[in-house]
Every structure is written in C-alpha cells, then in structure tokens.
Scaffold this motif. Structure first.
Motif, mmCIF file in Angstrom:
data_model
loop_
_atom_site.group_PDB
_atom_site.id
_atom_site.type_symbol
_atom_site.label_atom_id
_atom_site.label_comp_id
_atom_site.label_asym_id
_atom_site.label_seq_id
_atom_site.Cartn_x
_atom_site.Cartn_y
_atom_site.Cartn_z
ATOM 1 N N ALA B 98 23.051 -0.697 9.984
ATOM 2 C CA ALA B 98 22.887 0.761 9.988
ATOM 3 C C ALA B 98 22.376 1.233 11.348
ATOM 4 N N LYS B 99 21.410 0.433 11.830
ATOM 5 C CA LYS B 99 20.841 0.804 13.136
ATOM 6 C C LYS B 99 21.936 0.828 14.212
ATOM 7 N N VAL B 100 22.701 -0.287 14.198
ATOM 8 C CA VAL B 100 23.768 -0.427 15.200
ATOM 9 C C VAL B 100 24.752 0.729 15.073
ATOM 10 N N LYS B 104 25.596 3.579 17.638
ATOM 11 C CA LYS B 104 26.976 3.779 18.092
ATOM 12 C C LYS B 104 27.354 5.249 17.986
ATOM 13 N N LEU B 105 27.018 5.839 16.835
ATOM 14 C CA LEU B 105 27.352 7.262 16.599
ATOM 15 C C LEU B 105 26.657 8.143 17.621
ATOM 16 N N ILE B 106 25.363 7.833 17.797
ATOM 17 C CA ILE B 106 24.585 8.649 18.745
ATOM 18 C C ILE B 106 25.195 8.531 20.144
ATOM 19 N N GLN B 111 28.171 10.672 24.611
ATOM 20 C CA GLN B 111 29.360 10.596 25.470
ATOM 21 C C GLN B 111 30.151 11.895 25.383
ATOM 22 N N ASN B 112 30.341 12.306 24.166
ATOM 23 C CA ASN B 112 31.083 13.549 23.910
ATOM 24 C C ASN B 112 30.426 14.723 24.599
ATOM 25 N N ILE B 113 29.110 14.780 24.380
ATOM 26 C CA ILE B 113 28.359 15.902 24.965
ATOM 27 C C ILE B 113 28.532 15.877 26.483
#
Lengths: 372, 163
Positions: B98-100, B104-106, B111-113
């Motif tokens: 979950a952490k990983v 990854k999502l963050i 990156q997107n931002i």
C-alpha cells in the motif's frame, strides 16, 4: 431358612424314631405272654434283653421289620433264594416263615446253636434228622438296602452327570452344586495329593465310587425308618468286599519297585532276609493286614455308632422295667445323649468315607511309586 | 459271632452290585462330570488369561492415545504459530504494498502537476511572446509621438500585468 427347616426335620425324625423304638419294645413286652409270637428282643418271662434288642437292629435278617403294634408285626417280606445240595434251588418270600416262627419246605430259621439266625434245612439221614445249612443267596435286609442305595447312587450321579453335559461350563445349581464340593474334595484333597498329578486320573473313578458309596450308605444307615436304618456299612461282608476291591486294585497295579520292596527290601541287613526270610514274611503279612484293617475299621466304627445309640434307647426300657416313672425320667437324658450321638454319627459317616478313600489312595500310590 | 462272620450271600450280592455301580458310574457319571469340571477349570483359566491380555492391550492403547493426543496438540500449536506468522506477514506485506502504491500515486500526481506547471509556464511564455509581438506591431503601426508612445507602453504594460 431352608437350612433350619432341614435341621428341624432331621431332629423330628430322630425323635420320631425313638418313639418307634419305644413302641416296638412296649408292644413286645405287652404281648410277651402270647406264646405264638416269640421275639428275640424279649425272653419268655417278659423281661427286656438289651443285648438281643441291639443285636436285632445291627444284624441282618430275612425280612425288614418296621414296627410291631399290639399283636401285629409290620414288616416287608424279602425274597429268599436258597440252594441246597439235597433239594436244589428254592425261591420264596420270607413271609412264609411267619417272622421266624414257622418252617417252610423243611427250611426254618435256627433259633439256637452254631447256626443261630441262619436258614437251615432239616434233612433225613441214616442217623435220623439232621440240620444242614444251604447256600443262602437271599435278598436280605442288608442286600435290599444295598440295592436301594446303589439305585440312589446311580440316579443321583447319572442325573448330575447329564446336567454337567447339558449345561457345559455353567455354574452348578441344585443337587449338582451340593455334590460338586464333595467331588472336588475327593479329586483335589484325596486323589491329587496322594497319587500325584500324573497318576490320579486312573484311580479317580474307583476312589469317587467308594467315597460316595460309603458315605451314602453310612447316611442311610442313620435314618431310623424304612428306606434307611439297615446296617449296611456295619456289615462285615460289605466292608470285606470293599477292602477286597482296594486290595485287588493295589495288587494289579503294583509295579516292579513295589514288589521289590516286599520280597527284597533295600537297605535292610541281609540276615533279616536269609536264611529265614523274616522281612519278606512281615511285608507279605502287611499286604494282607492293610485291607483287613480297612475292613475292620469301617465295620467297627459304623456298628459301634449304631450300638451306642441303641444302648441309650435301651436304657429307657431297662429303667422303665424298674419303674415307669424312672423310665420317663431317664428317657429325657437318653434322648439327649442319643441325639448327640446321632449328630456325631453324621460326622463319622463322612470321616469314615474319607478315611477309607484316603487310605485306598495311599495304597495305590505305594503300589505305583517310582524308584527314588 | 454272627456279627463278625461274613455271609456268603451278602458277599455275592455286594460284589455284583458294587461292580455294576462302579462300572456304570465310571462310564456314565464320573467321565462326563470330570470332563466337565476340567473344561470349566480350563475355561476359567483362559478367561483370566484373556482378561489379563485385554488389560495389557488397553494399557497399550491408552499410551498410544496419549501419544497421538500429544502429537496432535503439538501439531496444533505449530499450525497456530504458523498461521499467526502468516497473518503478520500478510498484513506487513499489504502495508508495504500500500505504501509503495501510494508513493507511486503521489509521485505520478507530482509528475503530473510538474508537467502541468511546465506546460502552463510554457504557454504563459508563449502568450507573453505573442503579446510582446502584438504590442510591438501596434507601436510600430501608430508611429506616435514620444509622449503618446510612453503612454501606450505604460498602458500596455498595465494590461499585461492585469492579464
């Protein structure tokens, strides 16, 4: 409960029996003036003869006297079988003698002389009349009682044997459970210890038979009225045959070692055997004495028991002749003593059967002992 | 004397009766009775022996049972321990995962931002360049006096600031 009832029955039987002896004697004395009937138990003067009275009950007779009431004798006639060299075979009932008072076909019961009590025949010879004794194979009181007890033995033991066969290894019940301890007693306490595990089975049928034969007859002899009361095991002919059986079986089974002990006993100085064979002589004497002792012991013990009881009963009538009141007084004491003796005789009946069987077993074991 | 003299007749009958009784009892009474007694003795002995045997068997069975029970208990403890460990591991793994995943999502979001920001800056730059070119065009087209030029530039700059 059942035991106390049996005990009460035995006691009342005994009391009843003394009563009967009493009636017998009083009846006899009452009719003593009657010249037709002459009883052994009293003399013509009417006195009571205890010796004759006791012998009459101990000895054998050709009829089974049960009771005498007034002038009537109640007795069971028994068959008389005679073989005479003069007149051949005869078969008739003892009632023909009318209680020993009359003769039948020249036969009569001798009242005195060397043949007293036996059946004799009157024959004509060149010297006039002569008494001869025929061969007497009569079914006498003792023989008849013997027959009854043999039938009883067969019925009792064959019936329990069938029960054993039928019920297999189930626990015993009824008559079977009453006699099983006695059978086991003979097996485990007489046969096994004297003869050893290996040999006892061979002699067991004989040992069991003599044990129960003697015991049953002793007990039947103690019953004072009809089916019992005959002095079977107190008859010397009966005990002689029993002892002869033991002697014959011992002799037949005697092994080499047994005969060696007799003819050439080891460990005895030679001069006791040669030139005068003293030891062999004593040993051979011993062979004969052993069965003779067996014969006499049983005969004497049972006869003595009967005699003592009869003596106590006789006392009553001896004293009653002096005065009736004295007779009644003594009767209480006599009955008590006779009762005590009867109970003792119950024990003696068993002990004598045991002793005879045990000694027979010991003689067999001596005859079959291995050299050691 | 009669008392101790054996009678021939009595001897004869006694011999006959006693022999018969002896033979008959031997065959029909003592044989079955003694056989049956022996059988009973043997069966009792056998029963005792088998009872003893059964007792031993029982003891053995009991010991076996205890052993099996102990084994089962040990097995259970082991399984429980294993299960607990497994559970812990699964939870730990899941947390890790979950952490990983979250990271990854963050990261992806960051990156997107960044990308969006760069795009926006680039667009603004482009807009500024376009505006500059437009302003320059207007200035050149008007050919106005210095005063007026100044006024227009200022006005333009104000407009840029506003935008």
């Amino acid at each position: 409960m059942a035991r106390s009832i049996t005990f009460a029955t035995i006691i009342s039987f005994m009391l009843l029996s003394f009563n009967m002896y009493g009636q017998h004697i009083t009846a006899d004395t009452a009719i003593s003036h009657d010249s037709v009937v002459t009883e052994k138990a009293h003399n013509p003067e009417g006195g009571f003869k205890p010796g004759d009275f006791m012998l009459e009950h101990i000895l054998d007779s050709h009829e089974w006297h049960i009771i005498t009431v007034g002038h009537t004798h109640v007795s069971i006639p028994l068959p008389v079988i005679l073989y005479s060299k003069v007149s051949g075979l005869h078969f008739f009932m003892s009632s023909k003698f009318h209680h020993g008072t009359e003769s039948y076909k020249n036969f009569y019961i001798a009242e005195e002389g060397p043949n007293k009590g036996k059946i004799v025949e009157k024959v004509q010879s060149e010297h006039g009349e002569k008494e001869i004794v025929p061969l007497d194979l009569s079914i006498t009181k003792v023989v008849f009682s013997l027959l009854l007890s043999c039938i009883l033995l067969l019925v009792v033991f064959i019936s329990i044997a069938r029960k054993y066969t039928r019920e297999g290894i189930k626990a015993p019940s009824g008559l079977q459970s009453a006699l099983e301890p006695m059978i086991l007693f003979v097996v485990d306490d007489i046969a096994k210890p004297s003869l050893g595990e290996k040999k006892y089975e061979k002699f067991l049928p004989y040992l069991l038979t003599i044990f129960f034969f003697i015991w049953f007859n002793n007990m039947l002899g103690l019953i004072p009225i009809f089916p019992g009361g005959a002095n079977v095991t107190g008859n010397i002919a009966v005990t002689m045959v029993l002892a002869a059986f033991t002697f014959v079986i011992t002799t037949i089974n005697g092994n080499k070692h047994y005969w060696e002990e007799i003819y050439n006993a080891p460990g005895v100085p030679w001069w006791l055997k040669f030139p005068i064979p003293l030891m062999p002589f004593i040993e051979i004497l011993g062979l004969i004495i052993k069965p003779v002792v067996l014969m006499v012991r049983l005969f004497a013990n049972i006869t003595a028991g009967h005699l003592i009881i009869l003596a106590f009963v006789s006392l009553i009538f001896i004293f009653a002749q002096i005065s009736p009141a004295l007779g009644y007084g003594v009767s209480v004491l006599s009955t008590a003593f006779a009762l005590f003796m009867s109970l003792l005789e119950l024990l003696v009946a068993l002990i004598q059967a045991y002793v005879f069987t045990l000694l027979s077993a010991i003689y067999f074991s001596m005859a079959t002992a291995e050299h050691h | 004397m009669e008392l101790v003299t054996p009678n021939v007749g009595t001897i004869f009958w006694m011999l006959l009766f006693f022999s018969l009784v002896l033979l008959i009892l031997k065959k029909f009474a003592w044989k079955p009775i003694l056989n049956s007694l022996k059988n009973r003795e043997k069966s009792i002995e056998d029963a005792l022996k088998s009872a003893e045997h059964a007792k031993e068997e029982m003891q053995k069975l009991k010991q076996d049972n205890e052993k099996i029970l102990a084994d089962a208990r040990r097995e259970r403890d082991f399984l429980m321990k294993e299960a607990r460990e497994m559970k812990d591991k699964i939870i730990a793994d899941a947390q890790e995962l979950a952490k990983v995943e979250a990271k990854k999502l963050i990261d992806a979001a960051k990156q997107n931002i960044d990308n969006e920001k760069r795009n926006a800056i680039n667009e603004i730059k482009m807009q500024i360049a376009n505006l500059s070119i437009e302003i320059a065009e207007k200035i050149i087209r008007e050919k106005l006096d210095e005063e007026k030029q100044k006024q227009i530039v200022e006005k333009m700059l104000d407009e840029i600031n506003l935008s």
